[in-house]
Structure formats: C-alpha cells, structure tokens
Enzyme design. Structure first.
Site, PDB file in Angstrom:
ATOM      1  N   ARG A  18     119.408  26.297  80.717  1.00 26.66           N
ATOM      2  CA  ARG A  18     118.551  27.336  81.263  1.00 26.66           C
ATOM      3  C   ARG A  18     117.920  26.990  82.613  1.00 26.66           C
ATOM      4  NH1 ARG A  18     117.153  31.309  77.538  1.00 26.66           N
ATOM      5  NH2 ARG A  18     116.730  32.452  79.461  1.00 26.66           N
ATOM      6  N   SER A  36     119.025  10.338  84.864  1.00 21.16           N
ATOM      7  CA  SER A  36     119.071   9.964  83.463  1.00 21.16           C
ATOM      8  C   SER A  36     118.979   8.453  83.399  1.00 21.16           C
ATOM      9  CB  SER A  36     120.359  10.452  82.806  1.00 21.16           C
ATOM     10  OG  SER A  36     120.362  10.162  81.418  1.00 21.16           O
ATOM     11  N   ARG A  37     118.739   7.938  82.187  1.00 24.65           N
ATOM     12  CA  ARG A  37     118.677   6.480  82.053  1.00 24.65           C
ATOM     13  C   ARG A  37     120.024   5.842  82.329  1.00 24.65           C
ATOM     14  NH1 ARG A  37     116.102   6.339  76.172  1.00 24.65           N
ATOM     15  NH2 ARG A  37     117.564   8.089  76.044  1.00 24.65           N
ATOM     16  N   HIS A  78     106.205  12.542  78.258  1.00 27.12           N
ATOM     17  CA  HIS A  78     105.695  13.353  79.370  1.00 27.12           C
ATOM     18  C   HIS A  78     104.612  12.637  80.164  1.00 27.12           C
ATOM     19  CE1 HIS A  78     107.008  17.525  77.588  1.00 27.12           C
ATOM     20  NE2 HIS A  78     108.025  16.755  77.936  1.00 27.12           N
ATOM     21  N   LYS A  96     106.656  22.334  77.902  1.00 23.03           N
ATOM     22  CA  LYS A  96     105.598  22.337  76.896  1.00 23.03           C
ATOM     23  C   LYS A  96     106.078  21.513  75.692  1.00 23.03           C
ATOM     24  CE  LYS A  96     108.436  24.481  74.592  1.00 23.03           C
ATOM     25  NZ  LYS A  96     108.989  23.721  73.465  1.00 23.03           N
ATOM     26  N   ARG A 164     113.066  16.326  67.686  1.00 23.99           N
ATOM     27  CA  ARG A 164     111.878  17.020  67.175  1.00 23.99           C
ATOM     28  C   ARG A 164     111.295  16.323  65.943  1.00 23.99           C
ATOM     29  NH1 ARG A 164     115.693  20.673  68.665  1.00 23.99           N
ATOM     30  NH2 ARG A 164     115.125  22.425  70.035  1.00 23.99           N
ATOM     31  N   ASP A 176     106.242  21.695  69.372  1.00 29.32           N
ATOM     32  CA  ASP A 176     107.513  22.247  69.830  1.00 29.32           C
ATOM     33  C   ASP A 176     107.523  23.775  69.806  1.00 29.32           C
ATOM     34  OD1 ASP A 176     110.375  21.481  70.616  1.00 29.32           O
ATOM     35  OD2 ASP A 176     110.705  22.933  69.016  1.00 29.32           O
ATOM     36  N   THR A 254     111.925  33.638  73.578  1.00 28.07           N
ATOM     37  CA  THR A 254     113.158  33.047  74.111  1.00 28.07           C
ATOM     38  C   THR A 254     114.267  34.073  74.317  1.00 28.07           C
ATOM     39  OG1 THR A 254     113.843  32.500  71.848  1.00 28.07           O
ATOM     40  CG2 THR A 254     112.665  30.797  73.081  1.00 28.07           C
TER      41      THR A 254
END
Length: 323
Positions: A18, A36-37, A78, A96, A164, A176, A254
């Site tokens: 998205r 990215s790692r 975060h 979020k 999650r 979440d 969504t």
C-alpha cells in the site's frame, strides 16, 4: 517546490502493498530508498519500485538525499527508530500504534518539537473522504442528536509466528486493530473522552491480548462502545445512533482504493443507502504529510494528536478503578 524525499525503514507487507505505491503516486513526494537488515530483502522491494536498496536502517538515516522516513516496523521497534530518525534530522511518518505507552510518546513528541520536525502517526483512514461525508451528514442532523458511537475492527486468527503475537515486539490486538476504533471515537466525539471501562483477553500461549472491548464516554454522557481482536470474522465498521435514527459505515478502516463506500441510514421513514466516492487514503496521507512539511503546517497539532491517542490507549490497557 522540491518534492519531499522519502526513505522507507523496513519491507513490511503494508509498505509493499500500500504505502510504496502511494508514495510513488502522491503529489510532492519522491520515494528514494528502502532499507532492511539484509541487503537482499531490501533489494527485492527496491527493484520492484525503482528505489535504492540500503542494508541497515541507520545507513538509510545517514543518507543526505532523504528528508523524511516512513516506518512500518513492528510497534516494539518504533521508538528506537523514531528517535534515531529525528536525531538524524528526518521527518517521520510512522505506522500505528506509534508506541505502546504514553510516557514514550511524550518523550518522542518532545524530541520532534525540539528539532522542529514533523512526527505523524499513520492513521491513514482519517484521510479518506468518506469520514468527512459522514461528519457532514451528522452535522446536518440526519440522525438527530448523536448519543452512541459503536465501532469494531476484528480479523481472523493469524498463523503461528505472526509478529502480532510477539510480546517482545509489542504485539497484541489493542495496538494493532484496537487503536482504529479508539481513533474513530475521537474523530466523532472529540477530545473530551475518558475510559469508563475495558476488558482485554490475553492468550497464555503468546502472552499478548488477542481480543478486547472498551467503553468510553464524554463528560455529557455521549458513549463509545468499541470492540477489537484477532479471533473474529473480519469486521471493520462504525455506527452512530442518534435521537432520530442510526447511521452505519461498513469497511470503515481499510477500504481498497476502488471501493465505493455506502452509508446506511435507518430512521422512521425506513432504510436508505447513500453511495460515496471511492478514495485513496494511502495516497492522501502521503500527500498531506509532504504538504505539511513543505508548506510549514501545524507540526504541534500532530504531536498533540499522538499524545491524546496514547493517553486513551494506555487507559484502555489499564483503566483506573472507581473510588
């Protein structure tokens, strides 16, 4: 005016499905690099969207061709990377829930304010025109005086290993999916909200909450009844019940870009459905973020919004007991 140059910290599904397409489509935005790692993971996303692949999040923050970053990492990561991004002089759009608790939110908002940088929590649904249309209907008295707001956001159980369910990464349903009904309640009921009570169900296998409900209220008795979780048939809705009728909006949080919203209104004259325009909420939030930075918008208001949201989320997690 020069476009706001974005870097993306992480290759989470929401970023690839998205937000990266939205950043490419939004006015005033230029996505530049994705980190990215592991370089091979970054390269997969970079090749797909024509970006520079960067190994390591700090390496992206150290680039001088990045003005702002989008952070789609797990919630538990975060704070670390918001702090690092602000320290590197980057504006931040973060998924979020921004952080798990109010104290951390206060620290990061203060850091952003001291640095003169924009920190925004990415509640993309707020940037879909369907909600402005509903608010206009409410203001026009289509259901009379609103008395009760109801909202639910639930998704089916996730597979084992889903982030999650990771307690060490601040997983759980409240942070979440539960944050959406809470933010929607604030949209319609305003800032005068307190948590009257809440219930969270913790799964002992994972050590995170997988379902919950909360009752919020204003000082004049307008209530919000909220439910959320990971053990439900999919539901994403809100409704307002007033003195003359009831209004409901399915797929509130969504919707795909091509979804045509339909508002259902029930009153003494029967039931009618009002179609609204499709909209691109991810494109809209990216453009709004860039516009706020480029035009010197109200950064402080976004900080206040983060703090108000974090305060309610913290209260839902640990409601105060009555005297």
């Amino acid at each position: 005016m020069m476009a706001l140059r974005f870097g993306i910290l992480g290759t989470a599904g929401i970023a690839r499905r998205r937000m990266l397409p939205a950043l490419r489509a939004a006015d005033g935005v230029e996505p530049v690099a994705v980190a990215s790692r592991r370089l091979d993971t970054a390269s997969g996303a970079a090749d797909e969207f024509g970006l520079v692949a960067v190994e390591g999040y700090q390496a992206l923050l150290d680039r001088d061709d990045i003005d702002a970053v989008y952070i789609p990492l797990p919630t538990g990561l975060h704070a670390q990377w918001i702090e690092a991004a602000l320290a590197a002089g980057k504006h931040v759009l973060c998924e979020k829930a921004l952080v798990p608790d109010l104290a951390t939110a206060e620290k990061l908002v203060e850091q952003a304010r001291a640095a003169g940088l924009l920190l925004m929590e990415s509640f993309m649904f707020l940037h879909h025109s369907q909600h402005a249309a509903v608010r206009a209907m409410i203001a026009d008295g289509v259901i009379g005086e609103p008395r009760v707001f109801t909202s639910a956001f639930g998704i089916p159980p996730r597979p084992d290993g889903d982030v999650r369910y990771a307690a060490d990464l601040a997983g759980g349903a409240l942070l979440d999916v539960g944050v959406y009904p809470i933010r929607a309640a604030r949209l319609f009921l305003g800032p005068d909200l307190t948590v009257a009570g809440s219930v969270l169900r913790t799964d002992p296998k994972y050590g995170v909450d997988v379902a919950g409900s909360a009752l919020l209220s204003t000082s004049d008795g307008f209530t919000a009844e909220l439910s959320f979780g990971f053990e439900h048939a999919f539901r994403s809705m809100y409704a307002l019940w007033g003195t003359k009728g009831r209004l409901s909006l399915p797929l509130a949080f969504t919707p795909p870009d091509d979804h045509v919203p339909v508002v259902r209104i029930e009153d003494e004259n029967g039931v009618r459905e009002v179609p609204l325009a499709a909209d691109r909420q991810f494109v809209n939030i990216a453009a709004a973020f860039a516009r706020t930075v480029r035009e010197g918008g109200d950064f402080a208001a976004h900080g206040d919004d983060i703090l108000a949201q974090a305060a309610l989320v913290s209260a839902v997690r640990a409601p105060s007991l009555p005297d």
